[in-house]
Design a protein around this motif. Sequence first.
Motif, mmCIF file in Angstrom:
data_model
loop_
_atom_site.group_PDB
_atom_site.id
_atom_site.type_symbol
_atom_site.label_atom_id
_atom_site.label_comp_id
_atom_site.label_asym_id
_atom_site.label_seq_id
_atom_site.Cartn_x
_atom_site.Cartn_y
_atom_site.Cartn_z
ATOM 1 N N THR A 1 -17.219 -4.939 1.892
ATOM 2 C CA THR A 1 -17.680 -6.295 1.574
ATOM 3 C C THR A 1 -16.481 -7.236 1.452
ATOM 4 O O THR A 1 -15.352 -6.795 1.228
ATOM 5 C CB THR A 1 -18.440 -6.325 0.232
ATOM 6 O OG1 THR A 1 -17.526 -5.954 -0.807
ATOM 7 C CG2 THR A 1 -19.619 -5.361 0.242
ATOM 8 N N VAL A 2 -16.754 -8.527 1.574
ATOM 9 C CA VAL A 2 -15.701 -9.527 1.434
ATOM 10 C C VAL A 2 -15.149 -9.515 0.000
ATOM 11 O O VAL A 2 -13.943 -9.615 -0.216
ATOM 12 C CB VAL A 2 -16.232 -10.934 1.812
ATOM 13 C CG1 VAL A 2 -15.245 -12.030 1.407
ATOM 14 C CG2 VAL A 2 -16.508 -11.005 3.313
ATOM 15 N N ALA A 3 -16.038 -9.354 -0.977
ATOM 16 C CA ALA A 3 -15.611 -9.370 -2.382
ATOM 17 C C ALA A 3 -14.635 -8.227 -2.676
ATOM 18 O O ALA A 3 -13.567 -8.442 -3.268
ATOM 19 C CB ALA A 3 -16.830 -9.270 -3.294
ATOM 20 N N PHE A 4 -14.994 -7.020 -2.247
ATOM 21 C CA PHE A 4 -14.155 -5.850 -2.512
ATOM 22 C C PHE A 4 -12.836 -5.960 -1.743
ATOM 23 O O PHE A 4 -11.760 -5.695 -2.298
ATOM 24 C CB PHE A 4 -14.922 -4.578 -2.129
ATOM 25 C CG PHE A 4 -14.240 -3.296 -2.510
ATOM 26 C CD1 PHE A 4 -13.714 -3.095 -3.777
ATOM 27 C CD2 PHE A 4 -14.143 -2.252 -1.585
ATOM 28 C CE1 PHE A 4 -13.097 -1.898 -4.120
ATOM 29 C CE2 PHE A 4 -13.524 -1.050 -1.923
ATOM 30 C CZ PHE A 4 -12.998 -0.880 -3.182
ATOM 31 N N THR A 5 -12.920 -6.373 -0.491
ATOM 32 C CA THR A 5 -11.708 -6.516 0.320
ATOM 33 C C THR A 5 -10.793 -7.584 -0.278
ATOM 34 O O THR A 5 -9.563 -7.425 -0.286
ATOM 35 C CB THR A 5 -12.093 -6.866 1.775
ATOM 36 O OG1 THR A 5 -13.017 -5.878 2.255
ATOM 37 C CG2 THR A 5 -10.878 -6.893 2.688
ATOM 38 N N GLY A 6 -11.390 -8.645 -0.802
ATOM 39 C CA GLY A 6 -10.605 -9.699 -1.444
ATOM 40 C C GLY A 6 -9.831 -9.178 -2.642
ATOM 41 O O GLY A 6 -8.654 -9.494 -2.835
ATOM 42 N N LYS A 7 -10.488 -8.330 -3.430
ATOM 43 C CA LYS A 7 -9.822 -7.745 -4.612
ATOM 44 C C LYS A 7 -8.663 -6.846 -4.196
ATOM 45 O O LYS A 7 -7.594 -6.843 -4.804
ATOM 46 C CB LYS A 7 -10.828 -6.914 -5.418
ATOM 47 C CG LYS A 7 -11.691 -7.750 -6.336
ATOM 48 C CD LYS A 7 -12.571 -6.865 -7.192
ATOM 49 C CE LYS A 7 -13.609 -7.715 -7.913
ATOM 50 N NZ LYS A 7 -14.611 -6.924 -8.612
ATOM 51 N N ILE A 8 -8.906 -6.059 -3.166
ATOM 52 C CA ILE A 8 -7.858 -5.157 -2.668
ATOM 53 C C ILE A 8 -6.662 -5.968 -2.168
ATOM 54 O O ILE A 8 -5.511 -5.671 -2.494
ATOM 55 C CB ILE A 8 -8.415 -4.259 -1.540
ATOM 56 C CG1 ILE A 8 -9.435 -3.260 -2.094
ATOM 57 C CG2 ILE A 8 -7.288 -3.525 -0.819
ATOM 58 C CD1 ILE A 8 -10.217 -2.496 -1.039
ATOM 59 N N LEU A 9 -6.946 -7.011 -1.398
ATOM 60 C CA LEU A 9 -5.868 -7.844 -0.853
ATOM 61 C C LEU A 9 -5.048 -8.500 -1.964
ATOM 62 O O LEU A 9 -3.823 -8.592 -1.887
ATOM 63 C CB LEU A 9 -6.455 -8.906 0.086
ATOM 64 C CG LEU A 9 -6.836 -8.373 1.473
ATOM 65 C CD1 LEU A 9 -7.766 -9.335 2.190
ATOM 66 C CD2 LEU A 9 -5.583 -8.117 2.321
ATOM 67 N N GLN A 10 -5.752 -8.922 -3.008
ATOM 68 C CA GLN A 10 -5.080 -9.536 -4.149
ATOM 69 C C GLN A 10 -4.049 -8.567 -4.748
ATOM 70 O O GLN A 10 -2.933 -8.947 -5.075
ATOM 71 C CB GLN A 10 -6.142 -9.869 -5.192
ATOM 72 C CG GLN A 10 -5.764 -10.931 -6.174
ATOM 73 C CD GLN A 10 -6.965 -11.353 -7.015
ATOM 74 O OE1 GLN A 10 -7.972 -10.635 -7.099
ATOM 75 N NE2 GLN A 10 -6.870 -12.512 -7.633
ATOM 76 N N ARG A 11 -4.446 -7.310 -4.853
ATOM 77 C CA ARG A 11 -3.532 -6.310 -5.422
ATOM 78 C C ARG A 11 -2.403 -5.968 -4.456
ATOM 79 O O ARG A 11 -1.280 -5.692 -4.876
ATOM 80 C CB ARG A 11 -4.313 -5.079 -5.859
ATOM 81 C CG ARG A 11 -5.159 -5.439 -7.085
ATOM 82 C CD ARG A 11 -6.065 -4.346 -7.509
ATOM 83 N NE ARG A 11 -5.348 -3.161 -7.955
ATOM 84 C CZ ARG A 11 -5.948 -2.060 -8.376
ATOM 85 N NH1 ARG A 11 -7.265 -2.003 -8.402
ATOM 86 N NH2 ARG A 11 -5.255 -1.016 -8.763
ATOM 87 N N LEU A 12 -2.706 -5.959 -3.172
ATOM 88 C CA LEU A 12 -1.661 -5.670 -2.178
ATOM 89 C C LEU A 12 -0.642 -6.817 -2.129
ATOM 90 O O LEU A 12 0.553 -6.582 -1.941
ATOM 91 C CB LEU A 12 -2.286 -5.448 -0.799
ATOM 92 C CG LEU A 12 -3.120 -4.152 -0.655
ATOM 93 C CD1 LEU A 12 -3.895 -4.151 0.663
ATOM 94 C CD2 LEU A 12 -2.216 -2.912 -0.744
ATOM 95 N N VAL A 13 -1.125 -8.038 -2.342
ATOM 96 C CA VAL A 13 -0.223 -9.190 -2.405
ATOM 97 C C VAL A 13 0.645 -9.064 -3.660
ATOM 98 O O VAL A 13 1.861 -9.245 -3.632
ATOM 99 C CB VAL A 13 -1.014 -10.521 -2.403
ATOM 100 C CG1 VAL A 13 -0.108 -11.706 -2.764
ATOM 101 C CG2 VAL A 13 -1.666 -10.760 -1.044
#
Lengths: 136, 136
Positions: free
Chosen positions: B38-50
């Motif tokens: 999902t966009v929500a889950f992927t967004g959270k993951i990206l936030q942590r990778l950033v």
Amino acid sequence: MRITRTADYGVRVMTRLAAAPTGTRMTVAELAQESQSTVAFTGKILQRLVGARLVVSHRGFEGGFELARPADSITLLDIVTALDGKLCINECMPEGAGCDRAPTCAAHRVWLKAQEALAQVLGAESLAQMAAGQPG
Amino acid sequence: MRITRTADYGVRVMTRLAAAPTGTRMTVAELAQESQSTVAFTGKILQRLVGARLVVSHRGFEGGFELARPADSITLLDIVTALDGKLCINECMPEGAGCDRAPTCAAHRVWLKAQEALAQVLGAESLAQMAAGQPG
């Protein structure tokens, strides 16, 4: 990626049983004390170790718990598997729920390799080796 | 003993970013679709990778996400560590809460060896290697 508290304490219990002279039966209370845990938690662990046929329970006045087979025929992997289930570091492993991307996923083969490395180390260590350094 | 869903999907996202031609920026929606999430889950993951400085986020019309450094300088261990924290297969590991039995515990050295084996495999695999087989 961590073993459960059950497996951690289960290894303590098994190491203690292995360090006892052959034929010795230990009670739940003794094993709980020596593994620095509660009787209730140790009892649950023992129940699962008996179910996995790693430990035998004897009832009655002279009763107690002892290893079901020699400590040199039990590995750390046997104990972890008995208490935490088969090693499964990701869903896509043979023991996992599966993942339809596995055939083309480049990470899949690395997860598999990592799991095999883990199994190799835990499977190479016998309970007898671990118990050798413990008080009998 | 399993990696989290976050780490699993994080590796998908990173592999997809690594497979894109240099300079390409991908949106959360694209990455979500390609990693089957999902966009929500992927967004959270990206936030942590950033946050872990593995990914850079660009704002605006031509914005999107790209790797913060070359894929051959990022390992699978880097990604797992960024999302799940340092490897810690048991409390008694250097990264764990600690255990006062560690100095005399025979299992401790085996847990340590198992964790090192795991880190060795995950640390030996670069994101570039993983991305090589993926569609660009």
